[in-house]
Design an enzyme around this catalytic site. Structure first.
Site, PDB file in Angstrom:
ATOM      1  N   GLU A  46      74.320  34.026  10.149  1.00  0.00           N
ATOM      2  CA  GLU A  46      74.814  35.353  10.501  1.00  0.00           C
ATOM      3  C   GLU A  46      76.288  35.345  10.887  1.00  0.00           C
ATOM      4  O   GLU A  46      77.028  36.290  10.622  1.00  0.00           O
ATOM      5  CB  GLU A  46      73.998  35.933  11.658  1.00  0.00           C
ATOM      6  CG  GLU A  46      72.558  36.288  11.297  1.00  0.00           C
ATOM      7  CD  GLU A  46      71.653  35.084  11.078  1.00  0.00           C
ATOM      8  OE1 GLU A  46      72.023  33.968  11.469  1.00  0.00           O
ATOM      9  OE2 GLU A  46      70.573  35.271  10.492  1.00  0.00           O
ATOM     10  N   HIS A  60      62.435  39.416  17.506  1.00  0.00           N
ATOM     11  CA  HIS A  60      62.720  40.360  16.415  1.00  0.00           C
ATOM     12  C   HIS A  60      62.933  41.776  16.938  1.00  0.00           C
ATOM     13  O   HIS A  60      63.559  42.588  16.279  1.00  0.00           O
ATOM     14  CB  HIS A  60      61.573  40.397  15.396  1.00  0.00           C
ATOM     15  CG  HIS A  60      61.578  39.255  14.436  1.00  0.00           C
ATOM     16  ND1 HIS A  60      61.136  38.005  14.783  1.00  0.00           N
ATOM     17  CD2 HIS A  60      61.993  39.157  13.148  1.00  0.00           C
ATOM     18  CE1 HIS A  60      61.266  37.189  13.736  1.00  0.00           C
ATOM     19  NE2 HIS A  60      61.780  37.858  12.745  1.00  0.00           N
TER      20      HIS A  60
HETATM   21  C1  LIG Z   1      68.866  33.728  13.027  1.00  0.00           C
HETATM   22  C2  LIG Z   1      67.824  34.239  12.133  1.00  0.00           C
HETATM   23  N1  LIG Z   1      68.197  34.750  10.957  1.00  0.00           N
HETATM   24  C3  LIG Z   1      67.271  35.238  10.102  1.00  0.00           C
HETATM   25  C4  LIG Z   1      65.940  35.213  10.423  1.00  0.00           C
HETATM   26  C5  LIG Z   1      64.895  35.814   9.489  1.00  0.00           C
HETATM   27  N2  LIG Z   1      64.161  34.709   8.879  1.00  0.00           N
HETATM   28  C6  LIG Z   1      63.019  34.256   9.417  1.00  0.00           C
HETATM   29  S1  LIG Z   1      62.464  32.897   8.616  1.00  0.00           S
HETATM   30  C7  LIG Z   1      63.748  32.953   7.563  1.00  0.00           C
HETATM   31  C8  LIG Z   1      63.869  31.897   6.519  1.00  0.00           C
HETATM   32  C9  LIG Z   1      64.027  30.567   7.149  1.00  0.00           C
HETATM   33  O1  LIG Z   1      64.214  29.613   6.158  1.00  0.00           O
HETATM   34  P1  LIG Z   1      63.962  28.104   6.517  1.00  0.00           P
HETATM   35  O2  LIG Z   1      64.762  27.709   7.690  1.00  0.00           O
HETATM   36  O3  LIG Z   1      64.189  27.343   5.263  1.00  0.00           O
HETATM   37  O4  LIG Z   1      62.456  28.038   6.954  1.00  0.00           O
HETATM   38  P2  LIG Z   1      61.185  28.438   6.079  1.00  0.00           P
HETATM   39  O5  LIG Z   1      60.893  29.854   6.347  1.00  0.00           O
HETATM   40  O6  LIG Z   1      61.500  28.163   4.670  1.00  0.00           O
HETATM   41  O7  LIG Z   1      60.081  27.561   6.595  1.00  0.00           O
HETATM   42  C10 LIG Z   1      64.594  33.999   7.817  1.00  0.00           C
HETATM   43  C11 LIG Z   1      65.816  34.315   7.057  1.00  0.00           C
HETATM   44  C12 LIG Z   1      65.608  34.686  11.678  1.00  0.00           C
HETATM   45  N3  LIG Z   1      64.344  34.670  12.089  1.00  0.00           N
HETATM   46  N4  LIG Z   1      66.565  34.185  12.488  1.00  0.00           N
END
Ligand SMILES: Cc1ncc(C[n+]2csc(CCOP(=O)(O)OP(=O)(O)O)c2C)c(N)n1
Ligand SMILES: Cc1ncc(C[n+]2csc(CCOP(=O)(O)OP(=O)(O)O)c2C)c(N)n1
Ligand SMILES: [Mg+2]
Ligand SMILES: [Mg+2]
Lengths: 320, 322, 320, 322
Positions: free
Chosen positions: B54, B123
């Site tokens: 972000e 959230h």
């Molecule tokens: C700081 C932040 N940005 C965005 C999100 C929304 N979000 C939740 S899970 C996710 C993807 C995370 O990807 P990764 O770290 O690869 O974990 P995965 O979900 O693939 O296990 C996102 C963008 C969040 N929870 N926190």
């Protein structure tokens, strides 16, 4: 690959370094006397600023940080308007609103300056993005310190610039200090350039106290950014020979390390070289120093004469 | 008029503004996936997915805004703004002023906020007051699809950084949305219902709770005026003050935590500027000083509901105050 | 260097993976029916969780993220209390306050969970610091995704853990997706483990769908962290075979990539192997599946019977 | 009693608490350099310099606090908190609640704030209200060296995350500081001067401006009571309400931006709970909706000064309100 870079007169580089040094010393003196606010001086790091900035084209844009006097003066900023800014006067480049720490000078292409360490790194990809989306010429140079490389933003910035093919020349002035913390206490690795490889970004670490070496490396680097449209990282090894922010007794600084770097003062290095190889006489050197002293004198006069902002402008320019 | 959800009204505003102005672009974590129709129309350069970071998304928007683009960034959920605070607050909000007016930062940051998805405080956290408190930023939070479209169009055209909050609970609610070029100026509240006994001021989903409360109050013989702020900065205090001048009673309502929320600001201004017309204490309903739980009943209990609003308003109207 | 790690019965690993899969599928079904809130399932990634967690000692501490069901169940969490938590019931591990995204279970050493991507990485060094300052046993394992590696916190965390000699095993579950963004769109490099080298942290990338390979690598890694007191990074290559958050039509997912990974489903891989090498019969496999199904049934019954929190507890446990 | 500056009073509190409790440790960008005496006494493991990365400093403190340590972190200037918002707000403030009370987070975050150094808005930005608005955090801002010491000792012993703001303008002001074990409970305001015509409520450096204003008012025949909040959360509203019940008039003063500041909260509570005793509108003096300039006269003009406070108070006392 041999490149044809414009010839730059080394005595001009010397003059710029002398001007920066004289400007900073005027601030140090003024600040000791209580007439000028303290600043983060770039004393000892003049070669880094002068070498890189002289490799830039007029349309290139610069982002910088709290230790910016060298970048600004090398780019042609008026020392009077800079000093006025530091002193919080209306005649400063930012009307006294910035003070020393976030001076931006749009007319010189010094676009965004943040004293939040890492701020410049966060904004740099966007400035390059607007170049590429709008088809504008020029590359973007982002100056930052070794401390800034410890902020996660450094990594986020490199990752995005690599991923989006953004023409950013990252210039890390690794001056061994992060305010009151030595880089050894803060970085698990020796060189900031090591990180560039982990983003597929080409990088080089160079002697930052040899202005001709910096210039040469910066010319190669800017050329590469210009033709590839992709980022490059130049790590310029140098040393902050004064304190972090004036006044600073430097009691925490290792005397030997400091002495070793003082012995390689960038101004002395170039001056000695030019005199030794016969391209400058001792009196020619002295004339440059005089010329610079006169400019600083005039700058002081300008800044002193510039009024403080009027309190009724307190909320001017908050919103567009 | 077409019927759109608030989510789709945002899409309509983006589409129209990107057509109008080639400097408008959009990026964020998944915006090119979730709003793929924008990629189809405007290409993969103007609508981009980003890395999950972000801070650099916002920083890139700030740098781009200063130098010729009008970025719209999607930072997903309001608590994630925590990672972009420096770029939004210290850079976008301050560098115009600190540079003596050399730059402006026309950028819009979208973030979803509030109850409605049952996923807890990381959230669901209403932080809009942070940005009202911070200088140099504008803050918007619509309560209807039509407002979302008109305000977003205005926000994109505005030369200042705008935080644009989307209430999760309203995101999929449909409503009539003009398909014209209508923009709604930032800083204009809307009187959603006229009344003369008490003024209910709110924004986002709790506007609808106020309207329901006004119905209940009407049944009880109390005439409530409902003001929807829409913009939180600039804040349309003239509309609020005019209403309080008429009714003499004020209930401020929002979902965000009560302490130092936007409701505090409104109550304070009214207590300063409309003191003479006040016939009763100012009542303020807001979230408690607690994170929001994921559990559905607790999530709902966090939000001021119509019955509580009506009860507060009725108390002000029925009791005699010295 | 050959190590003597405790022998672990592969059929136990299979059972754990089956339990995780059954648990997630129960949630998917419940959520399609509207009876259970949506979650980020770990379907397809069971081997990563089970392989790593079975390499840990009882005193080791775990930090995890939004996609944590595998870590929790492999660590011995009760599926009933987990499901109750997801459903927001008082009987859940966090009294329904967390829901699915930030479940922590102190009694199992699952200490801190953040659904802010990067949150777990920020807190991990501190948990290790308290071990080392208080002389407590145990290492710290921090699970995170490839997306989290794009947040600057990842770098800040590695730098500090390297600098302060903190016993953290970083486990990146590189599942190719960062919500609705493919890692190709987000990372300028292929592997997260590449970054570890730039902090002087040893690292390894392994096949994350082969539970025995994960277990072996994790045993080596935990041993190294335990004896060196320093960080290690394990990148576990796997694939999120369902959507990001239920429901998710996966319309944006490349069919071929998905099919290739589905063909290497970790449960199928191990099951086939155990049957092929004669260490398990088909009916033995079926018995495990039945056992797991019975547990999930009981879990559902427990969760369904658990009441919602009372609204008068709205502000309980905000302050200590 | 010994005379110490506020800066040294902080050092004294740290020393005493580190002696008392071996789980207390301190780290930050330069704290081991600038407070080297702590390193001498407690060793380089308990007092550490850190990399330049506020987020991981705060995150590490959060993780350590949950698992047995009591970290005190120095994040230098308040605007730098922007880089640590996730760790402070989303983790420290929420994870106790969201885990159903499994963890507590005894950590103290030090940050300097306000005018006094002339270096502009990226160093001088009073953001304490952000943390009052956010759940699960406590917020403290002392106005004297003695309070700094007593409150910091209490903050270190508190099992909750505490944001501890040091007013730059007061940092080098000397004052008497008890060398005893005296702690000051968080959440107790101090009546700095008694009076019966008007209540002046403030915190940090503007408390002293209120005291000067009270002198001016006394000369003009107006008796002002001055309340120093000291803690901004918990907020000692009983003390404020008792004072307003007596005087019937309230002026709230702070340096932070007026919009949604702590002053708004206080005004709103008084307008709700002490309405019947109010004889005049509530006046609120705070910073304008602008970043703070570096230039000395503008920096000073930003802060509510004694003359303006006295004028506001006198207006409330002289005028008749319907
Ligand atoms: C700081 C932040 N940005 C965005 C999100 C929304 N979000 C939740 S899970 C996710 C993807 C995370 O990807 P990764 O770290 O690869 O974990 P995965 O979900 O693939 O296990 C996102 C963008 C969040 N929870 N926190
Ligand atoms: C986010 C942030 N943290 C801390 C500071 C305080 N500070 C100002 S300059 C500085 C040191 C910066 O080190 P480096 O990046 O190496 O630059 P240098 O000063 O050496 O040129 C610090 C800690 C700041 N301005 N911003
Ligand atoms: Mg440095
Ligand atoms: Mg992933």
């Amino acid at each position: 690959m041999a490149q044809n870079f414009p010839q730059i007169d080394p005595s001009m580089l010397l003059e710029q370094m002398l001007l920066i040094r004289a400007y900073e010393e005027a601030i140090v003196a003024g600040s000791a006397a209580g007439a000028v606010p303290g600043t983060c001086t770039s004393v000892g790091q003049e070669a880094a600023a002068v070498g890189v900035v002289n490799a830039l084209a007029a349309e290139d844009l610069i982002l910088t940080n709290h230790r910016s006097a060298g970048h600004l003066l090398a780019r042609g900023a008026d020392p009077g308007r800079l000093l006025a800014e530091v002193m919080g006067r209306e005649g400063g480049y930012c009307g006294g609103r910035s003070g020393s720490l976030h001076i931006a000078v749009k007319e010189l292409g010094v676009v965004l300056t943040s004293t939040i360490v890492g701020g410049e790194l966060a904004m740099a990809p966007g400035v390059a993005l607007s170049r590429s989306m709008l088809g504008l010429p020029g590359i973007v140079v982002c100056f930052f310190g070794d401390g800034a490389a410890c902020e996660g933003r450094f990594h986020e910035s490199l990752n995005l610039a690599a991923l989006w093919n953004l023409p950013v020349l990252y210039v890390c002035e690794n001056n061994h200090w992060q305010a009151f913390v030595h880089r050894r206490e803060a970085m698990s690795r020796e060189h900031v350039s090591d990180w560039a490889a982990s983003y597929g970004i080409p990088a080089q670490t160079i002697d930052g106290n040899d202005v001709l070496a910096v210039l040469a490396a910066a010319q190669t680097a800017t050329e590469q950014v210009r033709t590839s449209g992709r980022p490059y990282l130049l790590e310029v090894l140098t040393y902050r020979t004064r304190g972090h922010f004036e006044p600073d007794d430097q009691a925490y600084v290792d005397r030997e390390e400091l002495a070793a770097w003082l012995a390689r003062d960038p101004i002395k290095l170039l001056g000695d070289r030019l005199v030794a190889d016969g391209s400058m006489t001792a009196s020619g050197h002295a004339r440059l120093a005089d010329k610079v002293a006169t400019r600083i004198c005039a700058a002081h006069a300008f800044a002193d004469a510039s009024p403080y902002p009027n309190a009724d402008t307190l909320t001017r320019d908050v919103y567009a | 008029m077409p019927i759109l959800t608030l989510y789709d009204a945002v899409g309509a505003a983006l589409t129209e503004e990107m057509r109008r102005d080639r400097t408008v672009m959009a990026f964020g974590e998944g915006i090119a996936t979730k709003r793929h129709e924008l990629v189809s129309e405007f290409g993969a350069l103007r609508v981009r997915n980003t890395p999950l970071a972000e801070g650099i998304i916002a920083g890139t928007a700030v740098g781009a805004a200063a130098t010729g683009l009008r970025p719209v960034i999607d930072l997903l959920f309001a608590p994630f703004l925590c990672y972009a605070m420096d770029e939004l607050v210290n850079s976008a909000g301050k560098l115009r002023y600190m540079s003596g007016g050399q730059w402006s930062f026309p950028l819009v940051t979208l973030a979803m906020t509030g109850a409605g998805w049952g996923v807890g405080a990381q959230h669901n956290h209403n932080v809009e007051a942070w940005f009202v408190h911070s200088p140099g930023l504008k803050v918007v939070m619509p309560s209807t699809p039509a407002d979302a479209k008109g305000l977003l169009k205005a926000a994109i055209r505005d030369d200042n950084p705008v935080l644009f909050f989307l209430d999760i609970g309203l995101l999929h609610e449909p409503g009539e949305v003009p398909d014209t070029e209508a923009t709604i100026p930032l800083g204009t509240a809307a009187v959603r219902r006229e009344g003369h006994d008490v003024t209910l001021v709110s924004y986002g989903k709790t506007v609808h709770n106020c309207l329901r409360a006004a119905d209940e109050l009407a049944a009880a013989g109390v005439s409530a005026e409902v003001v929807d702020l829409r913009s939180l900065k600039p804040l349309d205090m003239p509309t609020v003050l005019a209403s309080v001048a008429k009714t003499g009673r004020l209930v401020v309502v929002h979902e965000a935590n009560r302490l130092c929320g936007v409701g505090a600001e409104i109550a304070a201004v009214v207590a300063e500027e409309a003191f003479a017309s006040l016939k009763a204490p100012i009542a303020r309903l807001g979230g408690p000083d607690a994170p929001v739980a994921a559990s559905y009943p607790l999530e709902q209990a966090f939000v001021p509901q119509a019955a509580a609003i009506a009860a507060a308003a009725e108390r002000l109207c029925r009791r005699q105050y010295a």
